[in-house]
Design a protein around this motif. Structure first.
Motif, PDB file in Angstrom:
ATOM      1  N   ASP A 144      -6.608  -3.226  18.755  1.00  0.00           N
ATOM      2  CA  ASP A 144      -5.260  -2.772  19.413  1.00  0.00           C
ATOM      3  C   ASP A 144      -4.236  -1.904  18.513  1.00  0.00           C
ATOM      4  OD1 ASP A 144      -5.888  -4.475  21.795  1.00  0.00           O
ATOM      5  OD2 ASP A 144      -5.851  -6.250  20.472  1.00  0.00           O
ATOM      6  N   LEU A 145      -4.453  -2.267  17.420  1.00  0.00           N
ATOM      7  CA  LEU A 145      -3.469  -1.312  16.479  1.00  0.00           C
ATOM      8  C   LEU A 145      -4.032  -1.189  14.934  1.00  0.00           C
ATOM      9  CD1 LEU A 145      -0.537  -0.583  15.461  1.00  0.00           C
ATOM     10  CD2 LEU A 145      -0.049  -2.846  14.874  1.00  0.00           C
ATOM     11  N   VAL A 146      -3.818  -0.065  14.522  1.00  0.00           N
ATOM     12  CA  VAL A 146      -4.559   0.205  13.056  1.00  0.00           C
ATOM     13  C   VAL A 146      -3.220   0.689  12.294  1.00  0.00           C
ATOM     14  CG1 VAL A 146      -6.159   1.566  11.570  1.00  0.00           C
ATOM     15  CG2 VAL A 146      -6.716   0.964  13.931  1.00  0.00           C
ATOM     16  N   VAL A 147      -3.311  -0.375  11.123  1.00  0.00           N
ATOM     17  CA  VAL A 147      -1.857   0.102  10.301  1.00  0.00           C
ATOM     18  C   VAL A 147      -2.389   0.997   8.994  1.00  0.00           C
ATOM     19  CG1 VAL A 147       0.054  -0.794   8.823  1.00  0.00           C
ATOM     20  CG2 VAL A 147      -0.669  -1.696  11.063  1.00  0.00           C
ATOM     21  N   VAL A 148      -2.123   2.133   8.778  1.00  0.00           N
ATOM     22  CA  VAL A 148      -2.721   2.887   7.847  1.00  0.00           C
ATOM     23  C   VAL A 148      -1.608   3.037   6.536  1.00  0.00           C
ATOM     24  CG1 VAL A 148      -3.840   5.221   6.982  1.00  0.00           C
ATOM     25  CG2 VAL A 148      -4.050   4.358   9.551  1.00  0.00           C
ATOM     26  N   ALA A 149      -1.960   2.457   5.510  1.00  0.00           N
ATOM     27  CA  ALA A 149      -0.787   2.112   4.383  1.00  0.00           C
ATOM     28  C   ALA A 149      -0.902   3.160   3.322  1.00  0.00           C
ATOM     29  CB  ALA A 149      -1.250   0.797   3.960  1.00  0.00           C
ATOM     30  N   PRO A 150      -2.280   3.768   2.896  1.00  0.00           N
ATOM     31  CA  PRO A 150      -2.252   4.448   1.735  1.00  0.00           C
ATOM     32  C   PRO A 150      -1.969   5.986   2.120  1.00  0.00           C
ATOM     33  CG  PRO A 150      -4.247   3.152   1.827  1.00  0.00           C
ATOM     34  CD  PRO A 150      -3.589   3.188   3.034  1.00  0.00           C
ATOM     35  N   GLU A 151      -1.704   7.043   1.112  1.00  0.00           N
ATOM     36  CA  GLU A 151      -1.436   8.442   1.490  1.00  0.00           C
ATOM     37  C   GLU A 151      -2.717   8.940   1.823  1.00  0.00           C
ATOM     38  OE1 GLU A 151      -0.581   6.701  -1.213  1.00  0.00           O
ATOM     39  OE2 GLU A 151      -0.958   7.879  -3.068  1.00  0.00           O
ATOM     40  N   ASP A 152      -3.621   8.850   0.985  1.00  0.00           N
ATOM     41  CA  ASP A 152      -4.943   9.626   1.182  1.00  0.00           C
ATOM     42  C   ASP A 152      -5.271   9.602   2.676  1.00  0.00           C
ATOM     43  OD1 ASP A 152      -4.879  10.437  -1.351  1.00  0.00           O
ATOM     44  OD2 ASP A 152      -6.046   8.969  -1.965  1.00  0.00           O
ATOM     45  N   PRO A 153      -5.694   8.585   3.191  1.00  0.00           N
ATOM     46  CA  PRO A 153      -6.278   8.661   4.677  1.00  0.00           C
ATOM     47  C   PRO A 153      -5.007   9.172   5.757  1.00  0.00           C
ATOM     48  CG  PRO A 153      -5.707   6.376   4.023  1.00  0.00           C
ATOM     49  CD  PRO A 153      -5.844   6.997   2.715  1.00  0.00           C
ATOM     50  N   LEU A 154      -3.725   9.159   5.348  1.00  0.00           N
ATOM     51  CA  LEU A 154      -2.822   9.678   6.144  1.00  0.00           C
ATOM     52  C   LEU A 154      -2.814  11.245   5.877  1.00  0.00           C
ATOM     53  CD1 LEU A 154       0.196   7.062   5.262  1.00  0.00           C
ATOM     54  CD2 LEU A 154      -1.000   7.443   7.510  1.00  0.00           C
ATOM     55  N   ALA A 155      -2.907  11.764   4.907  1.00  0.00           N
ATOM     56  CA  ALA A 155      -2.994  13.250   4.533  1.00  0.00           C
ATOM     57  C   ALA A 155      -4.328  13.720   5.061  1.00  0.00           C
ATOM     58  CB  ALA A 155      -2.835  13.267   3.108  1.00  0.00           C
ATOM     59  N   LYS A 172      -5.608  -7.588  18.097  1.00  0.00           N
ATOM     60  CA  LYS A 172      -6.610  -7.384  17.188  1.00  0.00           C
ATOM     61  C   LYS A 172      -6.154  -6.233  16.287  1.00  0.00           C
ATOM     62  CE  LYS A 172     -11.682  -7.015  16.728  1.00  0.00           C
ATOM     63  NZ  LYS A 172     -12.883  -6.808  17.904  1.00  0.00           N
ATOM     64  N   VAL A 173      -5.839  -6.347  15.011  1.00  0.00           N
ATOM     65  CA  VAL A 173      -5.384  -5.643  14.175  1.00  0.00           C
ATOM     66  C   VAL A 173      -6.130  -5.115  12.900  1.00  0.00           C
ATOM     67  CG1 VAL A 173      -3.216  -4.977  12.793  1.00  0.00           C
ATOM     68  CG2 VAL A 173      -2.878  -6.326  14.962  1.00  0.00           C
ATOM     69  N   LEU A 174      -6.218  -3.877  12.558  1.00  0.00           N
ATOM     70  CA  LEU A 174      -6.941  -3.598  11.169  1.00  0.00           C
ATOM     71  C   LEU A 174      -5.963  -2.976  10.428  1.00  0.00           C
ATOM     72  CD1 LEU A 174      -9.581  -2.655   9.822  1.00  0.00           C
ATOM     73  CD2 LEU A 174      -9.566  -0.398  11.010  1.00  0.00           C
ATOM     74  N   VAL A 175      -5.842  -3.174   9.312  1.00  0.00           N
ATOM     75  CA  VAL A 175      -5.084  -2.699   8.068  1.00  0.00           C
ATOM     76  C   VAL A 175      -5.897  -1.698   7.028  1.00  0.00           C
ATOM     77  CG1 VAL A 175      -3.488  -3.141   5.968  1.00  0.00           C
ATOM     78  CG2 VAL A 175      -3.266  -4.383   8.196  1.00  0.00           C
ATOM     79  N   VAL A 176      -5.514  -0.683   6.661  1.00  0.00           N
ATOM     80  CA  VAL A 176      -6.334   0.152   5.864  1.00  0.00           C
ATOM     81  C   VAL A 176      -5.781   0.215   4.432  1.00  0.00           C
ATOM     82  CG1 VAL A 176      -7.212   2.665   5.582  1.00  0.00           C
ATOM     83  CG2 VAL A 176      -7.153   1.361   7.984  1.00  0.00           C
ATOM     84  N   GLY A 177      -6.366  -0.319   3.659  1.00  0.00           N
ATOM     85  CA  GLY A 177      -6.058  -0.015   2.194  1.00  0.00           C
ATOM     86  C   GLY A 177      -6.496  -1.247   1.341  1.00  0.00           C
ATOM     87  N   SER A 178      -6.173  -1.123   0.045  1.00  0.00           N
ATOM     88  CA  SER A 178      -6.665  -2.365  -0.788  1.00  0.00           C
ATOM     89  C   SER A 178      -5.766  -2.954  -1.707  1.00  0.00           C
ATOM     90  CB  SER A 178      -8.012  -1.871  -1.460  1.00  0.00           C
ATOM     91  OG  SER A 178      -7.563  -0.866  -2.198  1.00  0.00           O
ATOM     92  N   GLY A 179      -4.508  -2.513  -1.575  1.00  0.00           N
ATOM     93  CA  GLY A 179      -3.632  -2.992  -2.824  1.00  0.00           C
ATOM     94  C   GLY A 179      -2.625  -4.275  -2.403  1.00  0.00           C
ATOM     95  N   GLY A 180      -1.674  -4.449  -3.413  1.00  0.00           N
ATOM     96  CA  GLY A 180      -0.749  -5.327  -3.034  1.00  0.00           C
ATOM     97  C   GLY A 180      -0.028  -5.265  -1.984  1.00  0.00           C
ATOM     98  N   ARG A 181       0.282  -3.753  -1.878  1.00  0.00           N
ATOM     99  CA  ARG A 181       1.152  -3.407  -0.373  1.00  0.00           C
ATOM    100  C   ARG A 181       0.414  -3.623   0.860  1.00  0.00           C
ATOM    101  NH1 ARG A 181       1.351   2.948  -0.586  1.00  0.00           N
ATOM    102  NH2 ARG A 181      -0.904   2.243  -0.885  1.00  0.00           N
ATOM    103  N   GLU A 182      -1.005  -3.391   0.734  1.00  0.00           N
ATOM    104  CA  GLU A 182      -1.828  -4.031   2.009  1.00  0.00           C
ATOM    105  C   GLU A 182      -1.853  -5.439   2.259  1.00  0.00           C
ATOM    106  OE1 GLU A 182      -2.575  -1.636  -0.039  1.00  0.00           O
ATOM    107  OE2 GLU A 182      -2.603   0.287   1.179  1.00  0.00           O
ATOM    108  N   HIS A 183      -1.762  -6.375   0.792  1.00  0.00           N
ATOM    109  CA  HIS A 183      -1.696  -7.795   1.141  1.00  0.00           C
ATOM    110  C   HIS A 183      -0.399  -8.149   1.803  1.00  0.00           C
ATOM    111  CE1 HIS A 183      -2.606 -11.763  -1.150  1.00  0.00           C
ATOM    112  NE2 HIS A 183      -2.426 -12.027   0.262  1.00  0.00           N
ATOM    113  N   VAL A 184       0.709  -7.668   1.269  1.00  0.00           N
ATOM    114  CA  VAL A 184       1.991  -8.089   1.928  1.00  0.00           C
ATOM    115  C   VAL A 184       1.978  -7.532   3.468  1.00  0.00           C
ATOM    116  CG1 VAL A 184       3.596  -6.026   1.187  1.00  0.00           C
ATOM    117  CG2 VAL A 184       4.526  -8.521   1.589  1.00  0.00           C
ATOM    118  N   ILE A 185       1.485  -6.405   3.801  1.00  0.00           N
ATOM    119  CA  ILE A 185       1.492  -6.024   5.146  1.00  0.00           C
ATOM    120  C   ILE A 185       0.513  -7.147   5.872  1.00  0.00           C
ATOM    121  CG2 ILE A 185       0.616  -4.274   6.683  1.00  0.00           C
ATOM    122  CD1 ILE A 185       1.280  -2.154   4.738  1.00  0.00           C
ATOM    123  N   CYS A 186      -0.687  -7.475   5.356  1.00  0.00           N
ATOM    124  CA  CYS A 186      -1.413  -8.089   6.122  1.00  0.00           C
ATOM    125  C   CYS A 186      -0.835  -9.757   6.543  1.00  0.00           C
ATOM    126  CB  CYS A 186      -2.794  -8.515   5.445  1.00  0.00           C
ATOM    127  SG  CYS A 186      -3.910  -7.200   5.499  1.00  0.00           S
TER     128      CYS A 186
END
Ligand code: AMP
Ligand code: GLY
Length: 418
Positions: free
Chosen positions: A64-75, A2-16
């Motif tokens: 089971d896994l969260v993929v954090v893609a954008p810089e803001d939540p990482l920072a 069960k995976v969660l991806v964080v973000g809303s752009g084209g980057r997150e679409h290709v990751i998903c």
């Protein structure tokens, strides 16, 4: 899984999309996602910067896994918060994400560890910054220290322009606190190249190179944007060139961060300039580049989840990352007016029948219809044995997609090495 991806752009679409290709993901969620991501994942209406809400959501839904893609939540330390709650997360800690969050930190790191970059000085006083400018050659580059959505960089051609920019950043606070400290640096010349690398804290494995196209209009004219298209490979580099970049820039950066007690686990974005004195760092980012990753991930052959796990576990040395031997191109289709003001809510047609992979960014579903909902709306992908084939293919797709006031560059990839 069960995976969660964080973000809303084209980057997150290709990751998903790539995560689903592994066959290992049973349930995929995305916070907040977009109109296109909704076709591969369940979108949850929590903004990427709402790190406490995301942490609560991840804990209560036992991801089971969260993929954090954008810089803001990482920072903002989302990966740290998730780890504290025992949730596995892909992306750097806040301490490591500082390589993007503070340009001053990055420049000092590069100086300390002799990593090639433009010569620079840091200022937190407007008068001193202006005095310094008097003694410098033009053009010169002025950068806000903090995160400014890619807009806090000005290349000034004249002393007057440079002083005006310093005043906007420091006096007028045009970029808020991001401009309290500024970097003034030498203007480098040469083609730009992006190298993304997986880093497990000890070693880094570079992905295939890519080239972004930051300016809004053809022939690199107009304002800087988040990126209007990308191709891979990003330059005609030999194996030896890549080995040199790895030895002088990529590995020393990973080692420097480790030595500073900020081990970096995730993806480091190396924005490079290929100057006549060799490759130098223009900027670091703490994440996949957008739109570069839309051109890169479709060519990845190795299981994406295995790479993510090796990155988190510090075992990248045990995995052989393989790529399709193809060239690729993504062309961004944007809303008219982007990167300045633009309208939203226009219906988008042609995606399903264009025959190409389309990664969506600023889109939303409204009354069952797909509509524009951002500056960069979507990007169209194609690959080929040659770069020209990939570019022609991507534009073939672009011609079949339509929305009111759409804008795209017609020269993505065509100016490579010029
Ligand atoms: P950055 O956000 O630091 O990547 O800067 C945005 C863009 O400004 C880069 O992609 C380059 O095109 C340009 N740029 C930044 N720093 C320099 C530099 N020192 N010399 C020349 N161009 C630069
Ligand atoms: N394409 C540039 C970036 O992701 O920052």
């Amino acid at each position: 899984m069960k995976v969660l991806v964080v973000g809303s752009g084209g980057r997150e679409h290709v990751i998903c999309w790539k995560l689903m290709q592994t066959g290992k993901v049973d349930e995929l969620y995305c916070c907040p996602g977009n109109g296109g991501i909704a076709s591969v994942a369940t979108c949850v209406d929590i903004k990427a910067s709402e790190v406490d809400k995301i942490t609560d959501f991840a804990v209560s839904n036992k991801f089971d896994l969260v993929v954090v893609a954008p810089e803001d939540p990482l920072a903002l330390g989302l990966v740290d918060k998730l780890n504290e709650k025992g949730i596995r997360a892909f992306g750097p800690s806040a301490r490591a994400a500082i390589i993007e969050a503070s340009k001053a930190f990055s420049k000092e790191l590069m100086k300390k560890y002799s990593i090639p970059t433009a010569k620079y000085e840091l200022f937190d006083d407007e008068t001193k910054a202006c005095e310094y400018l008097e003694s410098q050659e033009m053009p010169i580059v002025l950068k806000c220290d903090g995160l400014a959505l890619g807009k806090g960089v000005i290349i000034a051609q004249t002393l007057e322009e440079a002083k005006t920019a310093v005043h906007q950043m420091m006096g007028d606070k045009k970029f808020g606190d991001a401009g309290s400290t500024i970097v003034i640096e030498e203007c480098m010349v040469g083609p730009e190249l992006t190298i993304l690398a997986f880093s497990d804290g000890n070693i880094a494995v570079p992905m295939i190179s890519s080239r972004d196209h930051k300016r809004a209009y053809d022939h690199d004219e107009g304002l800087n944007t988040g990126g209007m298209g990308a191709v891979t490979p990003g330059a005609d580099l030999t194996e030896e060139d890549i080995a040199t970049i790895k030895r002088t820039i990529i590995q020393p950066t990973v080692e420097a961060l480790k030595a500073e007690g900020r081990p970096f686990k995730g993806v480091i974005y190396f924005g490079l300039m290929l100057t006549k004195d060799g490759a130098k760092v223009v900027e670091y980012n703490c994440r996949f580049g957008d739109p570069e990753v839309q051109a890169i991930l479709p060519l990845l052959e190795t299981d994406f989840i295995d790479i993510i796990n090796a990155t988190i576990d510090g075992t990248l040395d045990q995995i052989d990352i393989k790529w399709k031997k193809k060239c690729s191109c993504v062309v961004v289709m944007a809303s008219g007016g982007y990167p300045e003001s633009y309208a939203k809510g226009y219906e988008i047609t042609g995606i399903d029948t264009c025959g190409k992979l389309v990664f969506q960014a600023g889109t939303a579903l409204k009354d069952g219809k797909l509509v524009t909902n951002g500056g960069r709306v979507l990007c169209v992908y194609d690959e080929g044995d040659t770069l020209d084939e990939a570019i022609d293919g991507a534009y073939e797709g672009v011609r079949k997609i339509s929305f009111k006031d759409m804008h795209f560059r017609t020269d993505i990839g065509r100016t490579l090495n010029k």
